[in-house]
Design a protein around this motif. Structure first.
Motif, PDB file in Angstrom:
ATOM      1  N   LEU A   1       0.866  -1.175   0.000  1.00  0.00           N
ATOM      2  CA  LEU A   1       0.000   0.000   0.000  1.00  0.00           C
ATOM      3  C   LEU A   1       0.904   1.228   0.000  1.00  0.00           C
ATOM      4  O   LEU A   1       1.615   1.480   0.973  1.00  0.00           O
ATOM      5  CB  LEU A   1      -0.896  -0.016   1.240  1.00  0.00           C
ATOM      6  CG  LEU A   1      -1.793   1.192   1.496  1.00  0.00           C
ATOM      7  CD1 LEU A   1      -2.863   1.314   0.425  1.00  0.00           C
ATOM      8  CD2 LEU A   1      -2.432   1.095   2.882  1.00  0.00           C
ATOM      9  N   ASP A   2       0.897   1.971  -1.088  1.00  0.00           N
ATOM     10  CA  ASP A   2       1.782   3.127  -1.243  1.00  0.00           C
ATOM     11  C   ASP A   2       0.983   4.401  -1.004  1.00  0.00           C
ATOM     12  O   ASP A   2       0.265   4.877  -1.896  1.00  0.00           O
ATOM     13  CB  ASP A   2       2.405   3.131  -2.638  1.00  0.00           C
ATOM     14  CG  ASP A   2       3.487   4.198  -2.787  1.00  0.00           C
ATOM     15  OD1 ASP A   2       3.579   5.081  -1.913  1.00  0.00           O
ATOM     16  OD2 ASP A   2       4.228   4.146  -3.787  1.00  0.00           O
ATOM     17  N   LEU A   3       1.110   4.969   0.177  1.00  0.00           N
ATOM     18  CA  LEU A   3       0.321   6.135   0.547  1.00  0.00           C
ATOM     19  C   LEU A   3       0.832   7.421  -0.088  1.00  0.00           C
ATOM     20  O   LEU A   3       0.190   8.472   0.047  1.00  0.00           O
ATOM     21  CB  LEU A   3       0.289   6.274   2.070  1.00  0.00           C
ATOM     22  CG  LEU A   3      -0.398   5.123   2.815  1.00  0.00           C
ATOM     23  CD1 LEU A   3      -0.331   5.340   4.323  1.00  0.00           C
ATOM     24  CD2 LEU A   3      -1.841   4.966   2.371  1.00  0.00           C
ATOM     25  N   SER A   4       1.982   7.351  -0.758  1.00  0.00           N
ATOM     26  CA  SER A   4       2.468   8.539  -1.469  1.00  0.00           C
ATOM     27  C   SER A   4       1.712   8.753  -2.779  1.00  0.00           C
ATOM     28  O   SER A   4       1.795   9.812  -3.384  1.00  0.00           O
ATOM     29  CB  SER A   4       3.967   8.415  -1.751  1.00  0.00           C
ATOM     30  OG  SER A   4       4.232   7.391  -2.703  1.00  0.00           O
ATOM     31  N   ARG A   5       0.985   7.743  -3.229  1.00  0.00           N
ATOM     32  CA  ARG A   5       0.176   7.846  -4.435  1.00  0.00           C
ATOM     33  C   ARG A   5      -1.235   8.316  -4.088  1.00  0.00           C
ATOM     34  O   ARG A   5      -1.560   8.522  -2.918  1.00  0.00           O
ATOM     35  CB  ARG A   5       0.122   6.497  -5.152  1.00  0.00           C
ATOM     36  CG  ARG A   5       1.492   5.925  -5.550  1.00  0.00           C
ATOM     37  CD  ARG A   5       1.310   4.594  -6.251  1.00  0.00           C
ATOM     38  NE  ARG A   5       2.583   3.975  -6.631  1.00  0.00           N
ATOM     39  CZ  ARG A   5       2.673   2.826  -7.306  1.00  0.00           C
ATOM     40  NH1 ARG A   5       1.565   2.188  -7.700  1.00  0.00           N
ATOM     41  NH2 ARG A   5       3.862   2.335  -7.609  1.00  0.00           N
ATOM     42  N   SER A   6      -2.095   8.405  -5.070  1.00  0.00           N
ATOM     43  CA  SER A   6      -3.477   8.828  -4.837  1.00  0.00           C
ATOM     44  C   SER A   6      -4.446   7.815  -5.419  1.00  0.00           C
ATOM     45  O   SER A   6      -4.121   7.069  -6.349  1.00  0.00           O
ATOM     46  CB  SER A   6      -3.729  10.210  -5.459  1.00  0.00           C
ATOM     47  OG  SER A   6      -3.546  10.160  -6.860  1.00  0.00           O
ATOM     48  N   GLY A   7      -5.645   7.802  -4.855  1.00  0.00           N
ATOM     49  CA  GLY A   7      -6.709   6.961  -5.368  1.00  0.00           C
ATOM     50  C   GLY A   7      -6.360   5.492  -5.423  1.00  0.00           C
ATOM     51  O   GLY A   7      -5.583   4.968  -4.610  1.00  0.00           O
ATOM     52  N   ALA A   8      -6.918   4.801  -6.427  1.00  0.00           N
ATOM     53  CA  ALA A   8      -6.736   3.357  -6.557  1.00  0.00           C
ATOM     54  C   ALA A   8      -5.282   2.970  -6.774  1.00  0.00           C
ATOM     55  O   ALA A   8      -4.884   1.831  -6.473  1.00  0.00           O
ATOM     56  CB  ALA A   8      -7.593   2.839  -7.710  1.00  0.00           C
ATOM     57  N   ASP A   9      -4.459   3.905  -7.272  1.00  0.00           N
ATOM     58  CA  ASP A   9      -3.050   3.606  -7.525  1.00  0.00           C
ATOM     59  C   ASP A   9      -2.272   3.337  -6.240  1.00  0.00           C
ATOM     60  O   ASP A   9      -1.133   2.861  -6.311  1.00  0.00           O
ATOM     61  CB  ASP A   9      -2.388   4.758  -8.280  1.00  0.00           C
ATOM     62  CG  ASP A   9      -2.862   4.848  -9.726  1.00  0.00           C
ATOM     63  OD1 ASP A   9      -3.375   3.826 -10.226  1.00  0.00           O
ATOM     64  OD2 ASP A   9      -2.725   5.922 -10.335  1.00  0.00           O
ATOM     65  N   ARG A  10      -2.873   3.639  -5.101  1.00  0.00           N
ATOM     66  CA  ARG A  10      -2.183   3.352  -3.841  1.00  0.00           C
ATOM     67  C   ARG A  10      -2.018   1.853  -3.610  1.00  0.00           C
ATOM     68  O   ARG A  10      -1.172   1.433  -2.825  1.00  0.00           O
ATOM     69  CB  ARG A  10      -2.928   4.012  -2.678  1.00  0.00           C
ATOM     70  CG  ARG A  10      -2.700   5.513  -2.609  1.00  0.00           C
ATOM     71  CD  ARG A  10      -3.494   6.179  -1.498  1.00  0.00           C
ATOM     72  NE  ARG A  10      -4.866   6.444  -1.907  1.00  0.00           N
ATOM     73  CZ  ARG A  10      -5.733   7.156  -1.185  1.00  0.00           C
ATOM     74  NH1 ARG A  10      -5.378   7.641  -0.003  1.00  0.00           N
ATOM     75  NH2 ARG A  10      -6.947   7.361  -1.624  1.00  0.00           N
ATOM     76  N   ILE A  11      -2.831   1.043  -4.264  1.00  0.00           N
ATOM     77  CA  ILE A  11      -2.626  -0.404  -4.241  1.00  0.00           C
ATOM     78  C   ILE A  11      -1.642  -0.751  -5.356  1.00  0.00           C
ATOM     79  O   ILE A  11      -1.937  -0.552  -6.540  1.00  0.00           O
ATOM     80  CB  ILE A  11      -3.952  -1.164  -4.453  1.00  0.00           C
ATOM     81  CG1 ILE A  11      -4.981  -0.756  -3.392  1.00  0.00           C
ATOM     82  CG2 ILE A  11      -3.706  -2.675  -4.414  1.00  0.00           C
ATOM     83  CD1 ILE A  11      -4.572  -1.032  -1.962  1.00  0.00           C
ATOM     84  N   VAL A  12      -0.465  -1.229  -4.994  1.00  0.00           N
ATOM     85  CA  VAL A  12       0.557  -1.577  -5.985  1.00  0.00           C
ATOM     86  C   VAL A  12       0.180  -2.934  -6.579  1.00  0.00           C
ATOM     87  O   VAL A  12       0.358  -3.981  -5.952  1.00  0.00           O
ATOM     88  CB  VAL A  12       1.947  -1.621  -5.342  1.00  0.00           C
ATOM     89  CG1 VAL A  12       3.008  -1.964  -6.399  1.00  0.00           C
ATOM     90  CG2 VAL A  12       2.270  -0.279  -4.674  1.00  0.00           C
ATOM     91  N   ALA A  13      -0.367  -2.915  -7.799  1.00  0.00           N
ATOM     92  CA  ALA A  13      -1.007  -4.098  -8.380  1.00  0.00           C
ATOM     93  C   ALA A  13      -0.071  -5.288  -8.478  1.00  0.00           C
ATOM     94  O   ALA A  13      -0.458  -6.424  -8.162  1.00  0.00           O
ATOM     95  CB  ALA A  13      -1.590  -3.755  -9.745  1.00  0.00           C
ATOM     96  N   ASP A  14       1.175  -5.051  -8.925  1.00  0.00           N
ATOM     97  CA  ASP A  14       2.061  -6.202  -9.128  1.00  0.00           C
ATOM     98  C   ASP A  14       2.672  -6.723  -7.834  1.00  0.00           C
ATOM     99  O   ASP A  14       3.477  -7.663  -7.864  1.00  0.00           O
ATOM    100  CB  ASP A  14       3.155  -5.871 -10.146  1.00  0.00           C
ATOM    101  CG  ASP A  14       4.031  -4.702  -9.710  1.00  0.00           C
ATOM    102  OD1 ASP A  14       3.885  -4.236  -8.563  1.00  0.00           O
ATOM    103  OD2 ASP A  14       4.866  -4.252 -10.525  1.00  0.00           O
ATOM    104  N   SER A  15       2.278  -6.113  -6.690  1.00  0.00           N
ATOM    105  CA  SER A  15       2.768  -6.605  -5.398  1.00  0.00           C
ATOM    106  C   SER A  15       1.828  -7.615  -4.760  1.00  0.00           C
ATOM    107  O   SER A  15       2.177  -8.265  -3.770  1.00  0.00           O
ATOM    108  CB  SER A  15       2.947  -5.432  -4.425  1.00  0.00           C
ATOM    109  OG  SER A  15       1.681  -4.936  -3.984  1.00  0.00           O
TER     110      SER A  15
END
Length: 584
Positions: free
Chosen positions: A496-510
């Motif tokens: 979970l990357d909180l430096s991003r915004s919206g749905a992109d906060r979930i790092v899909a390939d992780s």
């Protein structure tokens, strides 16, 4: 068992009508004799009759030297004493609430469908209450029974010859209407005649209630906009000559400072959340907004639509605080003098003498609950908190998800993972002894306090793409501004990357399932509770699941897991809560 009020005789008028219109603004009353009025308010009691434990039973205090201290607080017998002390010497006092008085309750109340809490509220002198979302946990027909009385339609009366009498106070639901008729299911407002002072109270729950309660209990209901509803009934009250108006709103905000005596800042700058916008647009003729839902403490002045400061208050939760509002009423204008309104959150500490009649009531229900409540279901080696501190993942959330996965695999050994909504985890599991239990023992009553909703554990099929969508819904859409991070069972990991915004906060390939990358085209067998299975909390992707199987209730799953995984000689340790990697 109702407590005597120092405010003298009170008459009530419940409103059912419709209409719009305008009326005069606030009276000022300078240079004239005015009458003092006291309003005492609570919110989000959640059936916490006994002193709550862990963080649920504490408040933080800001000290003058810049330090903070923690105070043990709560317990309805202490709350009753505190309210009675506050009313002493007051000729005009009214006690009100802003929703979630019942629901998500500890076993002492929940086991009996919250009848004990209604009787306790009668005893402490409640005069009027707005509904919250948890008043609908068992459906609106059950809410109506709690008000009107009568034995439970399934469980019946709990003691022969003792029929539940219902509430001595009205519940208000101005923005909860029948879809067919458009009429509120309960009274929209109540006019309280407090020793010659007439005050109208309008009660609303948050418009989004339908998204956070089980759908079965609210079929046929619509939840309307809070501001539009309050403004509509403000106009109606004004036409009736009721100019002193207070709104009971089950929606809230988040103060920058979590202390109960925090400084809210100029113009309420220290408060954020949905209530700010509501306050800024609610009719200026409403004299104060008493709020709830977020379980936060605040007394803030927020400008109304005409630019005048107006108090917006909340008294945290679990009966740890109550708000005391004082104000002056003008007999000339029949209105509250806005500039006279002051508010303070008061701590319900446990240094005071508890009310004997409420202790007696609690003892009565405890005796009925004891055979179930005191049964041990497991052992733990330390506190297992529902909060992860800086992390959105918590040890107790992971434990519950693991328990649901274990139950799901009894139903279908192919189950891959489980997800648990954080709002369904209601209390910490505390190691320290309570009553006569030994240290580390978890009783059924303690487990029920953690999971009181009686949801079922449901199995469903999701594609990898749907599962990723559900994970993204934690931080996007309805949950973008206030994320709801699902608690994962063992086997599910991601970043979970909180430096991003919206749905992109979930790092899909992780995203990994049992160490393997998530396959968008694969089908996964996922366990969730019935609330999430219906799309609750904004998880529409979970409602798309197929091949459903309904298991046992979630509390039974937790009890079975604790019993299987622990013993007195080998207690269960708190999970590490390391399944979500958080980047900031």
């Amino acid at each position: 068992m109702a407590a005597a009020h120092s405010g003298g005789d009170r008459q009530q008028q419940q409103g059912h009508g419709n209409g719009t219109g305008t009326g005069h603004g606030n009276g000022h009353g300078q240079g004239e004799a005015t009458l003092p009025l006291q309003v005492l308010a609570i919110n989000d009691l959640h059936g916490a009759l006994e002193p709550p434990t862990g963080s649920n039973g504490q408040v933080v205090q800001d000290n003058a030297d810049g330090t903070t201290s923690t105070i043990e607080a709560g317990g309805v017998a202490y709350l009753a004493s505190a309210l009675r002390e506050a009313r002493e010497g007051e000729r005009r006092s009214v006690t009100v609430a802003a929703g979630d008085l019942v629901g998500a309750s500890p076993l002492l109340s929940g086991l009996f469908h919250d009848e004990p809490t209604i009787e306790a509220l009668n005893g402490l002198g409640m005069d009027v209450a707005g509904v919250g979302n948890h008043e609908f946990d068992e459906g609106y027909r059950e809410l109506q029974r709690l008000q009107d009385g009568g034995c439970h339609p399934v469980d019946g009366c709990y003691v022969a010859g003792r029929e539940f009498a219902g509430s001595d106070f009205p519940y208000l639901a101005a923005n909860v209407v029948d879809e067919n008729t458009g009429e509120p299911i309960l009274a929209p407002y109540s006019v309280q005649n407090v020793n010659g002072v007439k005050v109208g109270f309008i009660g609303v729950t948050l418009e989004g209630t339908a998204n956070i309660v089980t759908q079965e209990g609210i079929q046929g209901l619509a939840f309307l906009d809070e501001v539009e509803t309050i403004n509509r009934y403000t106009a109606e009250l004004e036409r009736q000559g009721v100019h002193s108006i207070i709104a009971l709103i089950h929606e809230g905000g988040y103060p920058v400072d979590p202390a109960y005596n925090n400084d809210c800042g100029e113009g309420g700058s220290g408060l954020s959340g949905p209530i700010v916008d509501i306050a800024e647009h609610t009719d200026a003729r409403v004299d104060a907004l008493i709020t709830g839902h977020t379980h936060q403490p605040y007394v803030c002045a927020i400008p109304d639509p005409e630019g005048h400061d107006r108090l917006v208050t909340s008294a945290a939760s679990n009966g740890r605080l109550f708000t005391e509002l004082t104000m002056e009423y003008s007999p000339r204008t029949h209105d509250i003098v806005r500039t006279s309104v002051a508010g303070t959150n008061r701590v319900v500490d446990r240094e005071r003498e508890p009310a004997a009649d409420l202790q007696q009531l609690i003892g009565y229900w405890n005796e009925l609950a004891a055979p179930v409540a005191g049964a041990p279901i497991g052992w733990i080696s330390a506190d297992i908190p529902r909060s992860g501190g800086d992390s959105p993942e918590s040890p107790l959330g992971d434990l519950i998800a693991d328990a649901q996965l274990a139950h799901a695999r009894e139903l279908d050994e192919s189950a891959d993972l489980a997800l648990m909504n954080p709002g369904g985890v209601r209390a910490d599991l505390v190691y320290a002894a309570s009553g006569e239990e030994g240290d580390g023992v978890v009783t059924y009553g303690e487990g029920f306090t953690v999971q009181p909703f009686s949801n079922t554990v449901n199995l469903l099929d999701l594609t990898g793409e749907q599962l990723l969508s559900a994970l993204r819904e934690q931080v996007s859409g309805a949950n973008e501004s206030s994320p709801k991070i699902l608690q994962p069972s063992a086997g599910l990991t991601y970043t979970l990357d909180l430096s991003r915004s919206g749905a992109d906060r979930i790092v899909a390939d992780s995203v990994r399932i049992d160490g393997e990358p998530l396959d968008p085209a694969a089908t996964y067998r996922v366990a969730v509770n019935s609330f999430l299975a219906g799309g609750g909390d904004g998880f529409a992707s979970l409602a798309e699941g197929t091949n459903p199987v309904v298991g046992n209730d979630d509390m039974a799953a937790l009890a079975a897991y604790l019993t299987a995984q622990s013993s007195a000689g080998s207690p269960l340790a708190p999970p590490a809560a390391d399944r979500i990697t958080v980047l900031r």
